[in-house]
Design a protein around this motif. Structure first.
Motif, PDB file in Angstrom:
ATOM      1  N   VAL A  86      47.195  49.564  34.960  1.00 47.30           N
ATOM      2  CA  VAL A  86      46.524  48.801  36.009  1.00 47.30           C
ATOM      3  C   VAL A  86      45.087  49.295  36.100  1.00 47.30           C
ATOM      4  CG1 VAL A  86      48.459  48.184  37.498  1.00 47.30           C
ATOM      5  CG2 VAL A  86      47.477  50.457  37.651  1.00 47.30           C
ATOM      6  N   TYR A  87      44.203  48.443  36.584  1.00 46.96           N
ATOM      7  CA  TYR A  87      42.851  48.902  36.907  1.00 46.96           C
ATOM      8  C   TYR A  87      42.953  49.591  38.262  1.00 46.96           C
ATOM      9  CZ  TYR A  87      41.061  45.769  33.286  1.00 46.96           C
ATOM     10  OH  TYR A  87      40.790  45.149  32.101  1.00 46.96           O
ATOM     11  N   MET A  90      40.510  48.849  41.163  1.00 45.47           N
ATOM     12  CA  MET A  90      40.330  47.471  41.600  1.00 45.47           C
ATOM     13  C   MET A  90      41.225  47.170  42.789  1.00 45.47           C
ATOM     14  SD  MET A  90      40.163  44.702  38.588  1.00 45.47           S
ATOM     15  CE  MET A  90      39.333  43.175  38.955  1.00 45.47           C
ATOM     16  N   LYS A  91      40.791  46.221  43.607  1.00 44.35           N
ATOM     17  CA  LYS A  91      41.642  45.806  44.707  1.00 44.35           C
ATOM     18  C   LYS A  91      42.796  44.968  44.164  1.00 44.35           C
ATOM     19  CE  LYS A  91      38.013  45.974  48.090  1.00 44.35           C
ATOM     20  NZ  LYS A  91      37.009  45.197  48.810  1.00 44.35           N
ATOM     21  N   ASP A  94      42.154  41.180  43.719  1.00 35.41           N
ATOM     22  CA  ASP A  94      41.159  40.954  42.677  1.00 35.41           C
ATOM     23  C   ASP A  94      41.777  41.138  41.299  1.00 35.41           C
ATOM     24  OD1 ASP A  94      39.306  40.524  44.590  1.00 35.41           O
ATOM     25  OD2 ASP A  94      38.311  42.466  44.424  1.00 35.41           O
ATOM     26  N   PHE A  98      42.166  38.360  38.445  1.00 34.04           N
ATOM     27  CA  PHE A  98      41.605  38.555  37.101  1.00 34.04           C
ATOM     28  C   PHE A  98      42.650  38.280  36.024  1.00 34.04           C
ATOM     29  CE2 PHE A  98      40.993  41.562  33.526  1.00 34.04           C
ATOM     30  CZ  PHE A  98      39.862  40.990  32.985  1.00 34.04           C
ATOM     31  N   LEU A  99      43.850  38.816  36.228  1.00 34.67           N
ATOM     32  CA  LEU A  99      44.907  38.619  35.225  1.00 34.67           C
ATOM     33  C   LEU A  99      45.249  37.142  35.077  1.00 34.67           C
ATOM     34  CD1 LEU A  99      47.280  41.639  35.928  1.00 34.67           C
ATOM     35  CD2 LEU A  99      45.740  41.321  34.002  1.00 34.67           C
ATOM     36  N   GLU A 101      43.116  34.685  35.762  1.00 29.13           N
ATOM     37  CA  GLU A 101      41.931  34.002  35.244  1.00 29.13           C
ATOM     38  C   GLU A 101      41.840  34.104  33.717  1.00 29.13           C
ATOM     39  OE1 GLU A 101      38.461  35.423  37.154  1.00 29.13           O
ATOM     40  OE2 GLU A 101      37.237  33.723  36.523  1.00 29.13           O
ATOM     41  N   ILE A 102      42.151  35.294  33.181  1.00 31.88           N
ATOM     42  CA  ILE A 102      42.039  35.401  31.724  1.00 31.88           C
ATOM     43  C   ILE A 102      43.126  34.603  31.018  1.00 31.88           C
ATOM     44  CG2 ILE A 102      40.854  37.624  31.688  1.00 31.88           C
ATOM     45  CD1 ILE A 102      43.500  38.950  31.084  1.00 31.88           C
ATOM     46  N   ARG A 103      44.129  34.152  31.771  1.00 31.05           N
ATOM     47  CA  ARG A 103      45.127  33.286  31.153  1.00 31.05           C
ATOM     48  C   ARG A 103      44.873  31.835  31.504  1.00 31.05           C
ATOM     49  NH1 ARG A 103      48.808  37.906  33.017  1.00 31.05           N
ATOM     50  NH2 ARG A 103      49.479  38.858  31.071  1.00 31.05           N
ATOM     51  N   GLY A 104      43.659  31.577  31.952  1.00 33.65           N
ATOM     52  CA  GLY A 104      43.255  30.181  32.084  1.00 33.65           C
ATOM     53  C   GLY A 104      43.526  29.544  33.433  1.00 33.65           C
ATOM     54  N   ILE A 105      43.949  30.331  34.423  1.00 31.46           N
ATOM     55  CA  ILE A 105      44.137  29.736  35.750  1.00 31.46           C
ATOM     56  C   ILE A 105      42.827  29.838  36.505  1.00 31.46           C
ATOM     57  CG2 ILE A 105      45.513  29.766  37.853  1.00 31.46           C
ATOM     58  CD1 ILE A 105      47.557  31.414  36.430  1.00 31.46           C
ATOM     59  N   ASP A 106      42.513  28.809  37.256  1.00 31.66           N
ATOM     60  CA  ASP A 106      41.324  28.832  38.087  1.00 31.66           C
ATOM     61  C   ASP A 106      41.407  30.013  39.067  1.00 31.66           C
ATOM     62  OD1 ASP A 106      38.924  27.251  39.181  1.00 31.66           O
ATOM     63  OD2 ASP A 106      40.134  27.717  40.958  1.00 31.66           O
ATOM     64  N   ARG A 107      40.280  30.658  39.313  1.00 34.45           N
ATOM     65  CA  ARG A 107      40.336  31.883  40.091  1.00 34.45           C
ATOM     66  C   ARG A 107      40.915  31.672  41.488  1.00 34.45           C
ATOM     67  NH1 ARG A 107      35.493  33.874  39.377  1.00 34.45           N
ATOM     68  NH2 ARG A 107      34.604  33.206  41.336  1.00 34.45           N
TER      69      ARG A 107
ATOM     70  N   ARG B   2      35.342  30.969  29.247  1.00 32.17           N
ATOM     71  CA  ARG B   2      35.820  31.274  30.584  1.00 32.17           C
ATOM     72  C   ARG B   2      36.378  32.697  30.649  1.00 32.17           C
ATOM     73  NH1 ARG B   2      39.165  26.790  33.695  1.00 32.17           N
ATOM     74  NH2 ARG B   2      40.558  28.111  34.907  1.00 32.17           N
ATOM     75  N   GLU B  14      33.017  45.180  39.588  1.00 33.37           N
ATOM     76  CA  GLU B  14      33.657  46.482  39.827  1.00 33.37           C
ATOM     77  C   GLU B  14      32.656  47.617  39.694  1.00 33.37           C
ATOM     78  OE1 GLU B  14      36.685  47.022  41.053  1.00 33.37           O
ATOM     79  OE2 GLU B  14      36.695  44.846  41.237  1.00 33.37           O
ATOM     80  N   VAL B 219      45.843  49.243  30.296  1.00 27.94           N
ATOM     81  CA  VAL B 219      45.672  47.879  30.796  1.00 27.94           C
ATOM     82  C   VAL B 219      45.385  46.958  29.633  1.00 27.94           C
ATOM     83  CG1 VAL B 219      44.467  46.428  32.427  1.00 27.94           C
ATOM     84  CG2 VAL B 219      44.528  48.856  32.787  1.00 27.94           C
TER      85      VAL B 219
END
Lengths: 314, 423
Positions: A86-87, A90-91, A94, A98-99, A101-107, B2, B14, B219
C-alpha cells in the motif's frame, strides 16, 4: 470467449536449483470459485505470480482470460498480492481512487464506489486518514477494496484471509461469495483447509511444487471415499464381530467401521438389519479436505514441514 | 494517457503535500530575504555614525566647505579653528566623547593629504567619501586662482564621464555586448550552474526514491497489473518533475518579488542612487531564462531516467546509495570542470565537452549565458540532449520494466545488459 478464466499448461519455474513449480497443469472455468491449497513454500504464490505475468515461466504456457496475460487482460483482473503493498503515506480514499483510476474508472466514480465499500466494511471514518495509521487488518481490508473496486472479471487473491480475525474473515468470505454471484471467477490461495472446504467449489492441491490433485470438490470427495461408516444403534453390539472389516473404533455413541475389501456399506447395513438392532444413524463418512490432502501429499497443508518450508522461495 | 495522468497526479500531489516540500519551499525564500537583510544590516552597521566629529582647519580656507560637504554626505563635523589643541581632542576621543577628528593643513592644500584621528580605523566607504570631499574642495581652491576658473570649475562639478567603446573586427557591431551585459552573463551563468546542478541532483534522487519505495513496499505489483511499466516510469518522472518546477517556480517568483520590492528599498536605505541601475544591469534576459528552463527540463529527464533505472535495480536503501554513485559522478564531473574554468583555467576543449549531453546543462549554460559560445553550438547541444533523452529513456525503460518486479539480490552489470537486450 474462452470457457476458461485461467489455463496453465505444463508450467515450470525454478529459482536457481530450487524448483518452485514443476509441470503444473491447471484449468479454472469461468464463474467458478477455486482454492489453491498447499503448505507454505509449495509454489502457490509463484503460480499466482506467473498468472499475473509478474514472473515468466521457464517452460510451459500461461493463459489468462483467454490469452497471454497482457495489460488489457490483467487490468480486468483484481489481484491481491501476498505481500500487502500500500502507499502508506496516502489517504485511504485517495489511494483507492488512484487504484480505480489506473484501471480506467473515472476518478469521481472511483471515489464514490470506494466510499460505499468503506462504509460497508466499517472503515468510512478512516477515509481521510493516512493508510499507515490503520491496523494491519484494516489495511488488508482497504487493499481488498482496491482489488474489487473496478468490478473485475477474475479475482486472484493470494492468502486473502490470513492475518484477519474470525469476524473479518467472515466479512471477506461473504464479499468473495457475493463477487462470485456478480459473475466473477474467483481463485484464491490458502493453507486453511477448513475455510477452503467451506467456500470452494473447486480445489487444486499443491505440495512440493507439484500438483497433487485438482477438480470439483464434491467429485473429489465422492471419489476419495474415506471407506468409513459410522453406525449408531440400540442393542447388542455382538453383530459387529461377525463383520469382516479392517477396523472398529468407538467414537462417542457411534462405531466407526473401516470397511475392508470384502465388506461394503450395503453389507454392513444388511448385517445390522439381520441382527435386529435399532439403527439410529447410518452414515458413509466423507473425507475432509485435510484427510484427502494428507492421503495424497503425506503432510497436511496447514502444518509447516521443515523440509518444504526451508526451500521456501517465492 | 489517462493512466500517465493518474500516476503523475498522484506523485505530484502526494509530494507537494509533504511537510518536507512545504518547509523547503518556504525556507529558501526566507533564507534569501534573511541573507539580503543581513548583508544590508552589516553594510549599514559598518557605516554607523553615532558620535560627532571635529574638523580642525589650519588652512583657514576650505574648512567651511569641507564641513558642509561632510554634512551633506550624512555625517556631521564641528568646525574648529587652529586654536584647538590636538591633546585635548585626543583626550575627548579616549573619553568616548568624540569619535574622530580631521585635520586639514598646508599639506592638504598642496597634495590633498589630511589626517583622520580616531581610536578605530575608518571603513572603506567612509574613507572614500572623505577623500572625495577633501580633494574636491582643494581643487576648487586651487582652480580659483587660475585663468577662466569658471570653465574649469564647471568641468570639475560635472565630473568625468567614462565612455566605453568596444574594439571589434566586426564592422556591423551586431553582436556587440556591453560590459554590464557581460558581467550579468557571468553572474547568471554561475547562478544557473548551481541551480541546475543542485536541482538535477535533488530531484533525480527524488525519482530514485519514488521508484525504490514503490518497489520495496510491493505496491508496484498491483499497479503494474494495470499500468505498463513505461507509462508508470514516465508518469512518476513527470510527477516529480512537476513538483520540481513548482518549487523552482515559487523560488523564482519570490526572488523576482524580492528584486522588484526589496532591492530598491535597500538601495534607498543605503542612499546609493547608482545601485539600482547597476542591479538592473545584472538581471538576466528572458532568452537566458528560457534557455535555463530548457536545460533544466532536458537535463532533469535525462538524469531522472537514469535514477529511475537505478531505483528499479535495487531492493534496499543501502544498495541504492551505492548504485547511484556512477550517475552522480556524471553530474559532479562537469560541475568540478566548470568550477575550475571559473577560476580562470578554462580550456578550449571544454566547449566541445559541453556537447556531451550529460555534461551539457552544467558546461554549456554558463557559456551561453555569458555569450562566449556561438549560438549554433547551443542549438546543437539542445538537439543532442533531446536525442540523448530519447535514447536514455529507452534503455532505462527496459531496465525499469524488468527490475521493478525483481526481488532479491542486485543484478550484475551483465544481467542488466541482458535485460536491455531482451526486454
Amino acid at each position: 470467449m474462452s470457457e476458461l478464466a485461467v489455463r496453465l499448461t505444463c508450467v515450470s519455474k525454478s529459482f536457481g536449483a530450487h524448483a518452485a513449480v514443476s509441470d503444473l497443469d491447471l484449468e479454472i472455468p469461468r464463474g467458478s470459485i477455486t482454492g489453491l491449497l498447499g503448505p507454505n513454500g509449495s509454489g502457490k504464490t509463484t503460480t499466482i505470480r506467473m498468472m499475473m505475468a509478474i514472473l515468466l515461466p521457464d517452460r510451459g504456457q500461461v493463459e489468462l482470460l483467454g490469452g497471454f496475460p497482457d495489460f488489457d487482460r490483467r487490468s480486468r483482473v483484481g489481484y491481491l498480492p501476498e505481500e500487502r503493498g500500500v502507499y502508506e503515506k496516502m489517504k485511504v480514499l485517495d489511494q483507492l481512487a488512484f487504484l480505480g483510476e489506473i484501471r480506467g474508472i473515472d476518478r469521481r466514480v472511483a471515489r464514490s464506489r470506494a466510499m460505499r465499500w468503506l462504509e460497508r466494511l466499517g472503515l468510512s471514518d478512516w477515509a481521510d486518514k493516512k493508510v499507515q495509521t490503520l491496523s494491519k487488518g484494516m489495511q488488508q481490508k482497504v487493499q481488498f477494496v482496491g482489488t474489487v473496486l473496478h468490478e473485475p472479471e477474475l479475482l486472484i487473491l493470494d492468502e486473502p484471509f490470513s492475518g484477519l480475525d474470525p469476524i473479518n474473515q467472515e466479512v471477506l468470505e461473504a464479499i468473495v461469495l457475493e463477487e462470485r454471484r456478480r459473475g466473477a471467477t474467483i481463485l484464491f490461495s490458502t493453507h486453511l483447509m477448513e475455510q477452503a472446504e467451506r467456500i470452494c467449489e473447486r480445489v487444486c492441491l499443491i505440495a512440493s511444487s507439484r500438483k497433487v490433485l485438482d477438480g470439483d470438490l464434491r467429485e473429489i470427495k465422492r471419489r476419495e471415499r474415506s471407506g468409513v461408516v459410522a453406525v449408531e444403534f440400540e442393542g447388542d453390539d455382538r453383530w459387529l464381530s461377525s463383520l469382516d472389516v479392517a477396523g472398529i473404533e468407538e467414537v462417542g455413541h457411534a462405531h466407526h467401521l473401516t470397511l475392508g475389501p470384502r465388506t461394503d456399506s450395503a453389507r454392513v447395513l444388511a448385517a445390522a438389519a439381520a441382527a435386529g438392532v435399532g439403527v439410529r444413524r447410518f452414515e458413509v463418512l466423507e473425507p475432509t479436505l485435510r484427510e484427502i490432502f494428507v492421503s495424497h501429499a503425506g503432510v497436511p497443508a496447514d502444518e509447516e514441514p521443515v523440509l518444504l518450508a526451508a526451500g521456501g522461495a517465492r | 494517457m489517462r493512466q500517465i495522468w493518474a500516476v503523475l497526479r498522484r506523485e505530484y500531489i502526494e509530494r507537494v503535500r509533504t511537510k518536507g516540500f512545504i518547509l523547503s519551499t518556504i525556507a529558501i525564500p526566507v533564507l534569501m530575504v534573511g541573507f539580503i537583510a543581513l548583508s544590508a544590516f552589516m553594510a549599514m552597521r559598518a557605516e554607523r555614525f553615532d558620535r560627532e566629529w571635529v574638523l580642525v582647519d589650519r588652512t583657514g580656507r576650505i574648512g567651511a566647505e569641507v564641513a558642509e560637504a561632510i554634512g551633506a554626505a550624512g555625517y556631521a563635523a564641528d568646525l574648529l579653528g587652529g586654536e584647538a589643541t590636538l591633546e585635548d581632542l585626543d583626550a575627548r576621543i579616549l573619553d568616548d566623547d568624540l569619535e574622530a577628528y580631521i585635520v586639514l593643513d598646508e599639506a592638504t592644500l598642496r597634495d590633498g593629504a589630511f589626517s583622520y584621528r580616531s581610536d578605530d580605523s575608518p571603513g572603506s566607504t567612509r574613507r572614500a567619501v572623505l577623500e572625495g570631499i577633501v580633494v574636491r574642495e582643494v581643487l576648487r581652491q586651487r582652480i580659483a586662482g587660475l585663468e577662466s576658473p569658471g570653465e574649469v570649475q564647471a568641468l570639475l562639478d560635472r565630473g568625468g564621464h567614462l565612455e566605453f567603446e568596444r574594439v571589434t573586427d566586426d564592422p556591423s557591431g551586431a553582436d556587440e555586448i556591453s560590459e554590464a551585459e557581460k558581467i550579468s552573463g557571468i553572474a547568471t551563468g554561475l547562478a544557473g550552474v548551481f541551480i541546475l546542478y543542485i536541482s538535477m541532483l535533488i530531484y533525480g534522487a527524488f525519482v530514485l526514491r519514488a521508484v525504490l519505495d514503490e518497489k520495496r513496499n510491493r505496491v508496484v505489483e498491483v499497479v503494474i497489473s494495470a499500468v505498463t511499466p513505461g507509462r508508470l516510469m514516465f508518469g512518476k518522472i513527470l510527477g516529480v518533475g512537476s513538483m520540481g518546477l513548482t518549487q523552482l517556480g515559487i523560488w523564482a517568483a519570490s526572488a523576482a518579488l524580492l528584486g522588484l520590492l526589496g532591492v530598491p528599498m535597500l538601495a534607498a536605505a543605503l542612499a546609493q542612487e547608482g545601485a539600482l541601475a547597476e542591479f538592473a544591469h545584472l538581471l538576466p534576459g528572458v532568452g537566458t531564462l528560457l534557455l535555463l528552463l530548457a536545460y533544466f527540463i532536458l537535463g532533469f529527464f535525462l538524469y531522472a531516467a537514469l535514477f529511475a533505472a537505478v531505483g528499479a535495480m535495487c531492493s534496499s536503501e543501502e544498495e541504492a546509495q551505492q548504485a547511484q554513485v556512477p550517475v552522480m559522478m556524471l553530474l559532479i564531473i562537469p560541475f568540478v570542470m566548470q568550477m575550475y574554468s571559473l577560476e580562470g583555467g578554462g580550456f578550449e576543449w571544454m566547449e566541445w565537452a559541453a556537447l556531451f549531453p550529460f555534461f551539457t546543462p552544467i558546461l554549456m549554460f554558463p557559456r551561453a549565458a555569458s555569450g562566449s559560445v556561438e549560438w549554433w553550438m547551443v542549438a546543437i547541444s539542445l538537439a543532442l540532449m533531446a536525442l540523448a533523452v530519447v535514447a536514455t529513456a529507452w534503455v532505462a525503460g527496459r531496465i525499469y520494466r524488468v527490475g521493478i518486479l525483481m526481488q532479491g539480490k542486485r543484478p550484475t552489470l551483465r544481467e542488466v545488459v541482458r535485460w536491455v537486450r531482451q526486454a
